[in-house]
Design an enzyme around this catalytic site. Structure first.
Site, PDB file in Angstrom:
ATOM      1  N   ASP A 381     -23.845-100.701 -13.460  1.00 28.61           N
ATOM      2  CA  ASP A 381     -23.935-100.633 -14.831  1.00 28.61           C
ATOM      3  C   ASP A 381     -23.608 -99.254 -15.632  1.00 28.61           C
ATOM      4  O   ASP A 381     -23.365 -99.299 -16.737  1.00 28.61           O
ATOM      5  CB  ASP A 381     -25.094-101.194 -15.307  1.00 28.61           C
ATOM      6  CG  ASP A 381     -24.934-102.996 -15.084  1.00 28.61           C
ATOM      7  OD1 ASP A 381     -24.042-103.423 -15.115  1.00 28.61           O
ATOM      8  OD2 ASP A 381     -26.043-103.579 -14.372  1.00 28.61           O
ATOM      9  N   TYR A 469     -27.673-109.311 -19.035  1.00 25.71           N
ATOM     10  CA  TYR A 469     -28.827-108.768 -18.588  1.00 25.71           C
ATOM     11  C   TYR A 469     -29.410-107.659 -19.469  1.00 25.71           C
ATOM     12  O   TYR A 469     -28.901-106.863 -20.155  1.00 25.71           O
ATOM     13  CB  TYR A 469     -28.796-108.012 -17.354  1.00 25.71           C
ATOM     14  CG  TYR A 469     -29.582-108.719 -16.252  1.00 25.71           C
ATOM     15  CD1 TYR A 469     -28.748-109.707 -15.548  1.00 25.71           C
ATOM     16  CD2 TYR A 469     -31.056-108.595 -15.828  1.00 25.71           C
ATOM     17  CE1 TYR A 469     -29.563-110.306 -14.370  1.00 25.71           C
ATOM     18  CE2 TYR A 469     -31.926-109.160 -15.016  1.00 25.71           C
ATOM     19  CZ  TYR A 469     -31.027-110.166 -14.255  1.00 25.71           C
ATOM     20  OH  TYR A 469     -31.761-110.707 -13.161  1.00 25.71           O
TER      21      TYR A 469
END
Lengths: 738, 738
Positions: A381, A469
């Site tokens: 990420d 998320y």
């Protein structure tokens, strides 16, 4: 309820239409709404005071309706503060005017003439560590430089822009096996691009989804071999947003579009999910406004500080609280960077160095489904999406309590134009009712002693929403010298569509790759690894790493009838391989970073230890392509010698990389690390087998590790802090609305 | 400073003189100040309303000066509440009048005629589980019984006293390999007894300590063979309290007295520390009043609830908060017991069973020094000292925040007379600024969504001071259904005297068995294990234990280029040995307690999982006598079938036991546990290598494990809780003293 749904539908529909129109007449690698076209160049450097988009990347890509989410009472004062900002500390991030200067310098550089280009990173190139260490308030700043990663004509360039002289040094150029962090424009344009493809649109309609309800996500695809070679690719997967804000729970399962990120060309459309229904919208919306009933379980509760917080933020970035001081800044890739962390010695009153720099360097999030639409989901990420780019404004009173201080981020768009991410980081004092230290004498001695100190800590928080998320990253500073680094996981699961509505339909031998969470919805098993870079400088830069191994020893029977005991055996790591640590439950150790040149009064080397927790380890095959890229998770702890270029555990160009430039490859060089300037790396790991409680949004799950003083102080450093007394506490009344 | 020291000296001196006088004229097994002699029998059952000692065991043994520590504004109203208390719930602890009834019944029982005797345990004998489960508010209580463990003429008796009929049933009698928990009178008298021995006094004076400065501790000696057979023994070690309240830092090292606990006869005096100086008092006092300077680092900070807390305590013991309800009571041995723990189902509104009973069953604290004065230090604080007996009054505003509710304990003295331990347990709501769940949409989708819920929890706390160490035990209830059990370690280290003042004097080969903390002071390495009894009843009593093993699986290359992934494999434990769990970092599992008869809408069995942390394991040799007694720490997790008599993990008679009646021996019977009423056991473990920051008092170190719903709810149970809004929060002003 219907109101909320139709609001979303109203939102998606015009955007889709506009995009389709654009793609009919234009064929540009960057969408026409790119900031370069919208911004007017002005004295304030391309960021006009009355331009709302300047204060949020979000606002630049979508309708102005969304502005209200970001509005903040102090917005206009913030605006002028950002525009007039000047750097005051060697580590201060680039200011708006510095970003604009970089933009202008790059624009006129020969590499970028007569070609499309994009700036993937523009960030302060931090001065040499030695010059930062020498710098004192009042000294002139070391020369300001920007580190730029840019792409043009298919090449990635790493440049250093000198902001004083305007000169550009080319650090690296040409082909790399990987690519830089995506720009936000890359990500958003990837979600629209398939709509210009008639086959794609037909597939969506065949799956029963109205194009107006479509929501797509750009999904980094890792590297698995030839398919991913020599072009910058992305996979796009889509959802139905009909009747819910939580489209993530309505996957158009099995449909994957392979897209060229540079040309926006659809390379391939695969639909293996034709028989899988799209899960229903019922019970998926988590927003308060979408609930049928409300439950007010609790009376109002608040952390109150009637005299205000006890910390200050000097010059926008230097945080001072209790016995701590550190420099804090947002970063597009890392999220938050803390630097020059120092703690006061209670005996001498001097500020002592603990850590030069700490940040979340990379994430690795492999999903555990090897089938076609899922195998590639092995996110990194930070390096792929930008952990800071995805850190949205925090929600005052909910993300952070009253009296929190909010810090904005300033990041560049792909064309170099800066924008402000409001309230990206918060700083606040926390008191949970916990105890710093205590002792009561017991009935055995009966002495009249009961001494207790409440525990108040300072929190630094950001929350990155990498699509579904949400990662909550906390740096917590305690008065006893401990630093706790905590990661909370919340947000929304990445789920898989299935034809099953009940487990009783599933053959016992079948592997669902997860848990049936609701009708037609599987929560797929996955791991999370967050690797932290921790440049410890315990009382100076030259430190050593010591494995204090706790071993069973045996006793000679003539000493006592006791047979066994544990002893601590200290082993100083000589080279990097000595410090490649796989934690062992039944062969435990403490892990100290010490200054071998400095000892306490009674002769212990001063140090800090890393106290592991969140110790889940990646169990993928070491030769599996995702694990080669995520090899920085092969150990929970590593120690490397300080090297300016080794900051990103998965490599600078992590996107589509093969894993040839990771922490693991650096560490395998096995360089000397004894009594050197060393960097400690710690990985927090989570295995996540989803459960129904995670549907439709997950209660936060947290894990943390500690950096804890170990013979750093001569004794308990918080002896002379007073206990709470009734007379000092606030007098509160219910709010006016009560 | 001098004032504080001389106060202590004034305190010790007269006590020592009085004791010496008593021992000159009397030779009683119980000290003459025993409560039986002091208390006046009255209508309120031996606990007169104007007698201060009635409200604190501490006050009964020592000067009235100490009363002030325990004074509390509501003391007099509490007094009458306790005296008039009647049980209202089948699990309510014995009341003062019930204790007095037991005392009277025992007094007239034939076993105790014409002999000295002591009551080591008097506690509610809980009714059969089935009758408690059936009971509803308004029903008559099941018959009230007391479980009594008494000693007389060298025998231990386990009795059941029927409080209605007055009948006594003898459950067990005669010799056991171990002995019951010490009475407080055992412990305090052991500290005085050596002073009646002239050799002892001479030894103390030879070591340069004035008898008036002497402070001694009763140290349980475990079991190592013949020496500990057939008599109840204790070791006594002493300290100098001169010039410090923290005598623990001034050991008279190497001096150990072996004492007969029944006769108070000195069996043996060993002094192997004649060459070891007593460490200096400087820097040892931790009390605020003893500090040379004060540091006010922080502005006042407080958790404020202007409308008051959101929980209620019905009938003194039934706690109701948010979606939770449970019965709470203090216990002399366990400390705190939570029972009938239920959580509300957000869909049906019904209260669902989670846990029938939970408490800290035993502790095991082995020190890692095999030499003469240390090898036997392998404490079992619950069964030897009484974890609840040592839980002293909490300090309002410091041990627990504002708005905390305080619960008192009522315990019996050795003669059966009840006394009140004020403020032994607190209940409060905690808000640390944390996040219950959140989601922001990212710049990728740009949707205007930012939903965040603050996290507020309910805490139940006690702090047991087992001589030097303070254990803070928290039960934390979260609205999302999670229960966190947390143990904090603070208080004072058990240290060893040494002749070394600096590490440079120590030969590299020499093992100090710990860390040099200050001149002449070594902090000895030790472990802490706290084993919790968790009688889970997930939606009913019949449950199963499932090991959800997370395994690496390999993918066929024709499915995708991904090589490996993780899958979850469920194994239901059939018998106890299937559930003897040693945690494995690289072969991880989740551990579920499920109800196999109840499934969610989509077919998952409802359950809770235990989420391990604080996973340090005992590494002592399994055949070492201390580890045989502490065999309940051989695994981190065990599951046993419910059995009323199996509650104390180290055995009922743990004092000097050989380890023949532990959780390990029960579990090795390998009884069936599938779809049965089962009890889960979890052990929190800590290795503690002391460091200088632990001197002279330790900053709290905590660890916790969670009981977390896993497919227990149909979905996230806290969707419809509102976010914080400014209008609901309190308006606070600085205190009047500001």
């Amino acid at each position: 309820m219907e109101g909320a749904y139709s609001f979303l539908r109203r939102l998606f529909f015009p955007i889709s239409i506009i995009i389709l129109l654009f793609f009919t007449v234009l064929n540009l690698p960057y969408p026409p709404s790119s900031p370069a076209d919208l911004s007017s160049s002005s004295d304030t450097g391309g960021c006009t005071t009355n331009s709302a988009w300047c204060f949020s990347s979000k606002n630049r890509f979508h309708s102005t309706k969304k502005q209200l989410v970001l509005d903040h009472p102090t917005e206009s004062s913030k605006r002028s503060r950002h525009i007039n900002a000047v750097p005051r500390h060697p580590l201060d991030p680039l200011t708006i005017s510095e970003f604009n200067k970089v933009k202008a310098i790059i624009q006129s550089h020969e590499l970028f003439q007569n070609t499309q280009y994009a700036l993937h990173t523009v960030a302060l190139e931090e001065p040499e560590k030695q010059s930062v260490l020498k710098w004192k308030k009042g000294d002139p700043l070391p020369s300001r430089k920007a580190s730029v990663v840019a792409r043009a004509k298919g090449d990635s360039h790493v440049l250093t822009v000198d902001l004083d002289s305007g000169s550009v040094a080319v650090v690296e150029t040409g082909h790399h096996s990987g690519y830089p962090t995506m720009t936000v424009e890359d990500m958003t344009s990837a979600t629209w691009a398939p709509l210009s493809n008639a086959d794609f649109n037909r597939t969506i309609i065949d799956r029963g989804v109205d194009l107006a309800d479509l929501a797509c996500l750009p999904i980094s695809l890792g590297w698995f071999g030839k398919t991913e070679e020599k072009r910058r690719l992305i996979k796009v997967q889509c959802y139905s947003s009909k009747d819910t804000a939580n489209f993530y729970m309505r996957p158009i399962e099995g449909l994957t579009v392979l897209l060229d990120l540079d040309t926006k060309e659809v390379v391939e459309i695969v639909d293996k999910g034709k028989n899988i229904p799209i899960p229903k919208a019922a019970n998926t919306d988590y927003r308060f406004a979408a609930q049928n009933s409300h439950q007010n379980l609790l009376n109002p509760i608040s952390i109150e500080q009637p005299k205000g917080p006890s910390f200050t933020v000097e010059d926008d970035h230097l945080v001072k609280w209790a016995n701590w001081e550190f420099h804090l800044k947002p970063d597009a890739r890392a999220g938050v960077i803390v630097s020059r962390v120092k703690v006061k010695d209670p005996l001498t009153g001097s500020m002592r160095n603990v850590m030069y720099k700490g940040f979340s360097s990379e994430l690795f999030v492999p999903y555990m489904d090897p089938t076609d639409a899922w195998y590639f989901k092995t996110y990194m990420d930070a390096g792929e999406y930008g952990f800071g780019l995805q850190a949205m404004p925090l929600d005052p009173l909910n993300d952070c309590p009253r009296n929190a201080y909010y810090m904005d981020g300033v990041f560049p768009a792909a064309d170099g134009t800066p924008y402000v991410r409001s309230n990206m980081v918060c700083v606040f004092e926390s008191y949970a009712g916990d105890i710093g230290w205590r002792h009561s004498e017991s009935p055995i001695t009966g002495l009249p002693i009961r001494e207790v100190r409440p525990k108040v800590t300072l929190m630094v928080r950001m929350a990155a929403s990498v699509a579904n998320y949400d990662y909550i990253v906390d740096w917590e500073f305690q008065t006893d010298g401990l630093i706790r680094v905590k990661v909370g996981l919340s947000g929304i699961l990445m789920v898989k569509g299935t034809s099953y509505v009940n487990l009783n339909q599933v053959n016992a031998q079948e592997n669902l790759f997860g848990t049936l969470l609701s009708e037609n919805v599987i929560g797929v098993i996955h791991d999370h690894y967050i690797t932290f870079y921790l440049d410890m400088d315990i009382d100076g830069s030259n430190n050593s790493f010591v494995n204090v191994n706790i071993q069973r020893a045996y006793n000679s029977p003539d000493v006592s009838p006791r047979r066994s005991y544990l002893k601590a055996v200290r082993n100083v790591a000589k080279t990097e391989k000595d410090a490649q640590i796989k934690l062992k439950l039944y062969d435990p150790s403490e892990f100290h970073v010490i200054n071998p040149s400095k000892r306490t009064r009674v002769g212990n080397p001063v140090g800090y230890k890393v106290v592991p927790a969140g110790t889940a380890a990646s169990l993928l095959d070491l030769d599996d392509p995702p694990q080669r890229r995520g090899a920085f998770t092969n150990n929970q702890i590593w120690v490397t010698p300080y090297n300016r270029t080794e900051q990103w555990a998965g490599g600078l160009f992590v996107y589509q990389s093969k894993g040839e430039d990771t922490l693991a490859t650096w560490s395998d060089r096995n360089r000397p690390i004894e009594n050197k300037d060393i960097v400690l790396w710690y990985t927090l790991g989570f295995h996540h087998v989803p459960c129904q409680e995670d549907f439709p949004i997950m209660p936060t799950v947290s894990s943390s590790f500690d950096l804890k003083p170990v013979n750093f102080f001569e004794s308990n450093p918080i002896l002379n802090i007073p206990p709470n007394a009734e007379k000092d506490l606030p007098i509160c009344n219910a709010a006016a609305s009560a």
